[in-house]
Design a protein around this motif. Sequence first.
Motif, PDB file in Angstrom:
ATOM      1  N   VAL C  20      51.563  36.621 117.775  1.00  0.00           N
ATOM      2  CA  VAL C  20      50.282  35.962 118.031  1.00  0.00           C
ATOM      3  C   VAL C  20      49.164  36.893 117.601  1.00  0.00           C
ATOM      4  CG1 VAL C  20      48.742  35.078 119.795  1.00  0.00           C
ATOM      5  CG2 VAL C  20      51.195  34.666 119.962  1.00  0.00           C
ATOM      6  N   VAL C  21      48.263  36.375 116.807  1.00  0.00           N
ATOM      7  CA  VAL C  21      47.114  37.164 116.383  1.00  0.00           C
ATOM      8  C   VAL C  21      45.949  36.862 117.320  1.00  0.00           C
ATOM      9  CG1 VAL C  21      45.472  37.591 114.549  1.00  0.00           C
ATOM     10  CG2 VAL C  21      47.837  37.093 113.983  1.00  0.00           C
ATOM     11  N   HIS C  22      45.462  37.885 117.976  1.00  0.00           N
ATOM     12  CA  HIS C  22      44.305  37.685 118.855  1.00  0.00           C
ATOM     13  C   HIS C  22      43.055  37.876 118.032  1.00  0.00           C
ATOM     14  CE1 HIS C  22      47.022  37.877 122.280  1.00  0.00           C
ATOM     15  NE2 HIS C  22      47.637  38.810 121.617  1.00  0.00           N
ATOM     16  N   ALA C  23      42.637  36.809 117.396  1.00  0.00           N
ATOM     17  CA  ALA C  23      41.586  36.936 116.405  1.00  0.00           C
ATOM     18  C   ALA C  23      40.216  37.159 117.030  1.00  0.00           C
ATOM     19  CB  ALA C  23      41.562  35.697 115.524  1.00  0.00           C
ATOM     20  N   VAL C  24      39.899  36.401 118.048  1.00  0.00           N
ATOM     21  CA  VAL C  24      38.576  36.497 118.680  1.00  0.00           C
ATOM     22  C   VAL C  24      38.771  36.602 120.190  1.00  0.00           C
ATOM     23  CG1 VAL C  24      36.367  35.335 119.040  1.00  0.00           C
ATOM     24  CG2 VAL C  24      37.544  35.097 116.863  1.00  0.00           C
ATOM     25  N   GLY C  25      38.048  37.522 120.802  1.00  0.00           N
ATOM     26  CA  GLY C  25      38.236  37.692 122.245  1.00  0.00           C
ATOM     27  C   GLY C  25      36.934  37.758 123.025  1.00  0.00           C
ATOM     28  N   ASN C  26      36.710  36.809 123.895  1.00  0.00           N
ATOM     29  CA  ASN C  26      35.565  36.829 124.819  1.00  0.00           C
ATOM     30  C   ASN C  26      34.237  37.065 124.131  1.00  0.00           C
ATOM     31  OD1 ASN C  26      37.978  38.643 126.235  1.00  0.00           O
ATOM     32  ND2 ASN C  26      37.277  36.828 127.356  1.00  0.00           N
ATOM     33  N   VAL C  27      33.940  36.250 123.164  1.00  0.00           N
ATOM     34  CA  VAL C  27      32.694  36.463 122.421  1.00  0.00           C
ATOM     35  C   VAL C  27      31.597  35.550 122.949  1.00  0.00           C
ATOM     36  CG1 VAL C  27      31.633  36.119 120.171  1.00  0.00           C
ATOM     37  CG2 VAL C  27      33.829  37.285 120.347  1.00  0.00           C
ATOM     38  N   ASP C  28      30.433  36.142 123.190  1.00  0.00           N
ATOM     39  CA  ASP C  28      29.250  35.360 123.582  1.00  0.00           C
ATOM     40  C   ASP C  28      28.207  35.494 122.498  1.00  0.00           C
ATOM     41  OD1 ASP C  28      29.547  36.716 126.889  1.00  0.00           O
ATOM     42  OD2 ASP C  28      30.275  34.798 126.128  1.00  0.00           O
ATOM     43  N   ILE C  29      27.728  34.392 122.017  1.00  0.00           N
ATOM     44  CA  ILE C  29      26.635  34.462 121.032  1.00  0.00           C
ATOM     45  C   ILE C  29      25.691  33.312 121.281  1.00  0.00           C
ATOM     46  CG2 ILE C  29      26.033  34.189 118.600  1.00  0.00           C
ATOM     47  CD1 ILE C  29      28.281  35.812 117.791  1.00  0.00           C
ATOM     48  N   LYS C  30      24.395  33.601 121.196  1.00  0.00           N
ATOM     49  CA  LYS C  30      23.416  32.550 121.424  1.00  0.00           C
ATOM     50  C   LYS C  30      22.400  32.590 120.302  1.00  0.00           C
ATOM     51  CE  LYS C  30      20.290  32.578 124.772  1.00  0.00           C
ATOM     52  NZ  LYS C  30      19.294  31.935 125.629  1.00  0.00           N
ATOM     53  N   ILE C  31      22.137  31.449 119.713  1.00  0.00           N
ATOM     54  CA  ILE C  31      21.137  31.405 118.634  1.00  0.00           C
ATOM     55  C   ILE C  31      20.171  30.265 118.895  1.00  0.00           C
ATOM     56  CG2 ILE C  31      20.775  31.434 116.154  1.00  0.00           C
ATOM     57  CD1 ILE C  31      23.666  31.899 115.749  1.00  0.00           C
ATOM     58  N   ASP C  32      18.876  30.577 118.817  1.00  0.00           N
ATOM     59  CA  ASP C  32      17.867  29.535 118.983  1.00  0.00           C
ATOM     60  C   ASP C  32      17.491  28.956 117.621  1.00  0.00           C
ATOM     61  OD1 ASP C  32      16.381  31.688 121.359  1.00  0.00           O
ATOM     62  OD2 ASP C  32      17.561  29.880 121.776  1.00  0.00           O
ATOM     63  N   ALA C  33      16.770  27.858 117.674  1.00  0.00           N
ATOM     64  CA  ALA C  33      16.256  27.301 116.412  1.00  0.00           C
ATOM     65  C   ALA C  33      15.293  28.309 115.798  1.00  0.00           C
ATOM     66  CB  ALA C  33      15.554  25.977 116.680  1.00  0.00           C
ATOM     67  N   ASP C 199      13.372  31.768 103.923  1.00  0.00           N
ATOM     68  CA  ASP C 199      12.359  30.754 103.710  1.00  0.00           C
ATOM     69  C   ASP C 199      12.813  29.410 104.267  1.00  0.00           C
ATOM     70  OD1 ASP C 199      11.250  28.774 101.049  1.00  0.00           O
ATOM     71  OD2 ASP C 199       9.957  29.702 102.551  1.00  0.00           O
ATOM     72  N   LEU C 200      14.057  29.070 103.980  1.00  0.00           N
ATOM     73  CA  LEU C 200      14.572  27.786 104.453  1.00  0.00           C
ATOM     74  C   LEU C 200      14.642  27.739 105.967  1.00  0.00           C
ATOM     75  CD1 LEU C 200      17.401  27.310 101.839  1.00  0.00           C
ATOM     76  CD2 LEU C 200      15.356  25.934 102.088  1.00  0.00           C
ATOM     77  N   ARG C 201      15.016  28.839 106.535  1.00  0.00           N
ATOM     78  CA  ARG C 201      15.080  28.857 107.990  1.00  0.00           C
ATOM     79  C   ARG C 201      13.705  28.625 108.589  1.00  0.00           C
ATOM     80  NH1 ARG C 201      15.425  34.384 109.726  1.00  0.00           N
ATOM     81  NH2 ARG C 201      13.210  34.132 109.316  1.00  0.00           N
ATOM     82  N   ASP C 202      12.701  29.273 107.996  1.00  0.00           N
ATOM     83  CA  ASP C 202      11.349  29.082 108.517  1.00  0.00           C
ATOM     84  C   ASP C 202      10.918  27.638 108.387  1.00  0.00           C
ATOM     85  OD1 ASP C 202      10.178  32.301 107.321  1.00  0.00           O
ATOM     86  OD2 ASP C 202      11.002  31.671 109.252  1.00  0.00           O
ATOM     87  N   ARG C 203      11.247  27.040 107.257  1.00  0.00           N
ATOM     88  CA  ARG C 203      10.764  25.687 107.014  1.00  0.00           C
ATOM     89  C   ARG C 203      11.542  24.632 107.788  1.00  0.00           C
ATOM     90  NH1 ARG C 203       9.841  24.015 100.959  1.00  0.00           N
ATOM     91  NH2 ARG C 203      10.781  25.943 100.253  1.00  0.00           N
ATOM     92  N   LEU C 204      12.873  24.773 107.794  1.00  0.00           N
ATOM     93  CA  LEU C 204      13.697  23.720 108.361  1.00  0.00           C
ATOM     94  C   LEU C 204      14.096  23.983 109.802  1.00  0.00           C
ATOM     95  CD1 LEU C 204      16.030  23.122 105.306  1.00  0.00           C
ATOM     96  CD2 LEU C 204      14.034  21.820 105.982  1.00  0.00           C
ATOM     97  N   GLY C 205      13.984  25.225 110.240  1.00  0.00           N
ATOM     98  CA  GLY C 205      14.243  25.511 111.650  1.00  0.00           C
ATOM     99  C   GLY C 205      15.685  25.545 112.070  1.00  0.00           C
ATOM    100  N   MET C 206      16.624  25.831 111.168  1.00  0.00           N
ATOM    101  CA  MET C 206      18.024  25.880 111.591  1.00  0.00           C
ATOM    102  C   MET C 206      18.285  27.176 112.338  1.00  0.00           C
ATOM    103  SD  MET C 206      19.083  25.473 107.705  1.00  0.00           S
ATOM    104  CE  MET C 206      18.303  27.035 107.557  1.00  0.00           C
ATOM    105  N   ALA C 207      19.243  27.143 113.212  1.00  0.00           N
ATOM    106  CA  ALA C 207      19.724  28.369 113.824  1.00  0.00           C
ATOM    107  C   ALA C 207      20.755  28.934 112.864  1.00  0.00           C
ATOM    108  CB  ALA C 207      20.366  28.054 115.173  1.00  0.00           C
ATOM    109  N   THR C 208      20.528  30.137 112.372  1.00  0.00           N
ATOM    110  CA  THR C 208      21.398  30.678 111.328  1.00  0.00           C
ATOM    111  C   THR C 208      22.203  31.844 111.833  1.00  0.00           C
ATOM    112  OG1 THR C 208      19.648  30.126 109.782  1.00  0.00           O
ATOM    113  CG2 THR C 208      21.416  31.505 108.955  1.00  0.00           C
ATOM    114  N   LEU C 209      23.476  31.819 111.535  1.00  0.00           N
ATOM    115  CA  LEU C 209      24.346  32.952 111.848  1.00  0.00           C
ATOM    116  C   LEU C 209      24.704  33.621 110.531  1.00  0.00           C
ATOM    117  CD1 LEU C 209      25.965  34.473 114.025  1.00  0.00           C
ATOM    118  CD2 LEU C 209      27.907  33.052 113.434  1.00  0.00           C
ATOM    119  N   LEU C 210      24.291  34.843 110.366  1.00  0.00           N
ATOM    120  CA  LEU C 210      24.538  35.561 109.118  1.00  0.00           C
ATOM    121  C   LEU C 210      25.719  36.499 109.343  1.00  0.00           C
ATOM    122  CD1 LEU C 210      23.483  35.996 106.299  1.00  0.00           C
ATOM    123  CD2 LEU C 210      21.800  37.577 107.188  1.00  0.00           C
TER     124      LEU C 210
END
Lengths: 318, 331, 682
Positions: C20-33, C199-210
């Motif tokens: 079993v590959v434990h790929a992701v463990g107990n991750v918290d992430i929050k992104i606003d618009a 620029d796109l984020r500013d204009r369109l307001g998406m929450a972006t995860l880079l």
Amino acid sequence: MTDPLRPVIEGMAGPDGGPGVQIPIQETPDGGDVYVVSSGWRLALREFMDNRLAVVGLAVLVFFVVFCFLGPVVYHTNQSLFNPLTTDLPPGSGHPLGTDEHGFDELGRIMAGGQTALVIGFFASFIATVIGTLWGAIAGLAGGIVDGILMRIVDILLSIPYLLIVLVLATKYSATVFDESMIIGLFAWLVPARLVRGEVLTLRERDFVNAARVMGSSRTRLVLRHLIPNALSVVIVNVTFQIADAILILAYLGFLGFGLQYPAASWGDMLGNAQQYVSSGYWWLVYPVGACLVAVVLACNLVGDALRDALDVRLRRR
Amino acid sequence: MSFGPSRILLDAEASARAPEVDFGDISTVSPDLLLWRRFRSSRAAKISAAAIIVLLVIAILAPLVVDIIGVTGPNVRNASTLNSFGLPTGPSFAHPFGVDDMGRDVLARVIYGARIALLVGICGTLIATVAGAAIGLVAGVYGGWIETVLMGAVDLFLAFPMVLLGLGIGDACRVSGCGGGVIEPGTGTVIFIVVLCSFPYVARSVRRRVVSLRDEEFVFAARSLGASTSRILYRELLPNLMAPLIVYAVVLIPTNILLEAALSFLGVGISSPTADWGQMISGAGNDILSGNAAWWYLVFPGLALLLTVLAFNLVGDVLLVALRSPTTSDP
Amino acid sequence: MSAALEVTNLTTEIQLSRSVVHAVGNVDIKIDAHQTVGLVGESGSGKSMFGLSVLGLLPNGGHIVDGSIKVDDRELVGLPDSQMRNIRGNTVAMIFQDSQSSLNPTKTIGEQVAEPVRLHRGASKKEATDRALEVLELVGLPQPKERLGNYPHQLSGGLRQRVMIAIALSCDPRVLIADEPTTALDVTIQAQILALLDDLRDRLGMATLLVTHDMGVVAGRTSRINVMYAGRIVETAPTDQLFRSMRHPYTQGLLGAIPRLESDPGRALVTIPGIPPDLTNLPPGCRFAARCAFATEKCVEQEPPLSGNDRDPHRFACWHPVDGPVKRLQEISAARSASVTKRSNGDPEHLLEIKDVFREYPVTAGVVLQRKVASVKAVSGVTLHVDAGETLGLVGESGCGKTTLGKLIVGIEKPDSGEITLGGQEVFKLRGRTLRKARRDLQMMFQDPYASLDPRMRVQSSLREPLVIQGIGSRKEQDERVRKLLGSVGLPVNALERYPHEFSGGQRQRIALARALVLEPKVIVADEPVSALDVSIRSQVLNLMKRLQIEHNMASVVISHDLAVVKYLSDRIGVMYLGRLVELGSGDDIYRRAAHPYTDALIKTIPVPDPEAERNKEDVGIRGELPSPIYPPSGCRFRTRCPRAQQKCADEVPELRLFGPGHQAACHFPLQTPMDGRAAGS
């Protein structure tokens, strides 16, 4: 030995402001430990085993090899003395699969025929593979005009109606096991030649070939030590298909009358008079042999397919 | 190598992509069109393609051609052409290819034979391609036990000495056809056998391609856009299969032509008096064995067969190589 | 206001056949618009798996074991696939790294950009095409109308990436996940795409995860950064705080391991020894403990939780956190100097000389009989030299010819014209045994650690092979030399028995380096030695190379697209563009006194792991895409993108001029004043 380049990190604070307590960790070499990863072959083997059809195929092949080669040791039959009293008997006491027109036990004949068929199959494939691999590797490495000529020869040979040649030969020669293997092998090498050439064309561009060249490697060494071993996976897959094809061709050859001298026979030869036998009602002389032949060829096909899938995975999932 | 389609078809597909070079703007051309362009730029391929077209025209317009050339029809027996021993005469002005043992003009028979060869070869291949592609697609896309069952069945087909089985089918369907009359005796039967012999190869190839495609990143990207499996099948996978499929079909045709010749050679399907290359070779072979050194009605059909197959092979070869080349780097 | 994307305690596992590959463990992430959050980690850290988990596109055997994913308060975990399909490409969209393979090669751009709207909004073909045009304009694709009918292979990398962004945005998603969006792009194009995303984020307001491994990319574009290691978030903080005062040793090591332009090449890089843990067999305690210089028994036994609580802006998971970046780095004794011998007439004699070398590749049409229709001008008249004991760096973007030049030096390719001499002799005009012997002095370390070792040969054979081919030493002596070399590149002796695929990328590169050194060549060419490696491994190999340079005192040529790497390793640097040498000088010359506008642009557009510097970056005015090397611009090849270009640049090819001792550049309107009008010598 202290590494002059290991940076000394100063000014690190522990959580409470005091100097951090350090316990030297295990001395691992700078590059890290080397873990044993399942080797490429083992991974491929696992893939192969996961394929149910392949396992069945392999089992069938093993069964037939044992059956044909060890069978006669256990089950003795008369295969040489003509016995007019026991000709054409249907399956019954003493003869589980009946007898043929010379009174020989059919089951015993199937075993013997299987030996011949398998031997011819392997032998022919071996010839074909060796010739084809060398041809293709040389063509692929040389490139240019040499490649063009070598491959055109292959193309032209592929266009020849194979049938014609066999027919002519059938009238002039009768066959031995060696003859039949040669006949099949000498035409079967065309396919591995193409395959290997394709592989070599690809491999040629890989960096490890360049690296060998930079070291001063000769062309011969490149072909023998680097190109062919890496093209092996393709070759191995092809060999299983070659064996299947060879056994099938035996059936055709036998049918055409270009077979072994009776009483020696391969499965193909035994099917030579299939039509007559069926119309005379001697089904036991046709269907069991046919079934064995189909089973072995099918098994080879299944194994070959699975091998090809498994080896693809090995290449992809590095 | 077997009497069925050779495995070259399957394995020729196996190739790696050449290293991609990114060149910025290149001319407006789709990958299929690129294939076509590359094909066009090969002289050998163009000659072969032209030869095939000529052959097709001749075959279709056979009666017209025979008239134009001025020889007698393929089924016209003309005893006067036999010499004093009752043996056929060789190439002459009136009969450029000589006559056979019944006084029929060989040239005309070769021309009419082309009809059968091409009809069976092309039709049979077409049906086999469609059927095989369908099976391969379904097996590849849905996977699981569907794939196992379908591919097992395909492998089973491949394990039979098809030609021998063909003989059986040929016999059975000789008189009144099979499959409730769908498969007529004669040409129909032969086409049926040819399809049975070649569709497994197509199915296997297509399945392999689908399996490799389904792991491609653009399929994954499509999925990330919310596409469903069937949508992916039609809009992503199928267009990518078109070009290789066409190339396969072209490569398959010559082997099926050879197969047809082999079948009639063995006495299945096409019966006398219809002109057919395989049959002519068979008949000629017998005569030669019995001491009749009438080479012309062995050689000419044999040559016709050889050249036709060679032409298709060359075209197919060029297409195969063109298929492998990278889709970039064309100015 | 609820966050656009809120992930809580996400745990993902992948069930393999035997483990079993434990790929992701107990991750918290929050992104606003309107917010971009960075997710940084190396390969195997789980950052890509995280993105795939959000989209519900885990590989076979993968499933979310625990946690919740909420987009606009709507729970995604546990949704059936039919509903997830509605969300993909619609509410949550993803951009991938490799635009070449992510676009369907048999469909036009127009069709592919129109696809999402047709799928999710039921638009007709016309409506969808209109929308496609709209979006393509939005992403700044030049001449969008003409592009609609193009196929992916007809566009350059940068343009394709814009198309991918357009596809992702066509349905106005709330959340955008960008997985290594610029890693495959050239530096100057990278800057454009990153600016576009902002620029796109500013204009369109998406929450972006880079999501990326490049700290420089996230430095200027994100308001918050999460650092992932072995599936866990080890540190999360607002961007400025993370760079200025990180607490986790991994983050500290990561930032210290990156060579920067302003780093002092006389100081070693921070190394993180070892390799990341096996995700199927995780240690009980802190996952970083095995590589951490501060690990204690507690670290090995107990896994540290994230400090603080939800409301703390800066959280980290460490028992013994550090306090900010590494303060002082060790000095490397620079006990080497280029040794230059002088010829009898006073002209310096260089070890390796490259004189006016040209190499073109024909572009052929026709499949069987190939006819040349055009040519790729890979190298067009390059003159360089390397002295014994010095390192020359070659830097440039794709198509500049640096790799080709490397191949020409070691003889894998032959120049069409010009000379390449080693010790005064044109090596590759030799034949047979003399050539083979001469090859001892020119060796290469290849770019791809996977491809440069024969997968069929054990390490021992691969390392012995050069000696065997050259016929040096007895079997015992060869084995002895190999064993010593292996030790000096930092690999254990049991590596000898193994096959290449059993090693990690960094280890393979060490083997490749060892192999290049076996013959003790006079010149070593290293082609992109660290580009394929993870950041924390890169510094290991770079430090190793630096040390070996000193020990063996050989001349080397380092080729890379990464100017910082080149500057760290080299004494002198040559900048190439479309087959020509545009500037040549010492590291300082290039960095502080760049004369050529292209060099200047390179320096200014490289993402730097320093948030303030990133924000204050000026726009250097580099426009457009790289021209095709088949039809390079006339005169100065850089003129089509140069903000200072004038008519003269199109008419005359600029010559190399001196700007200081050993500092040359080829430009009609340089950024510095040349010394005098003399044409450049070598």
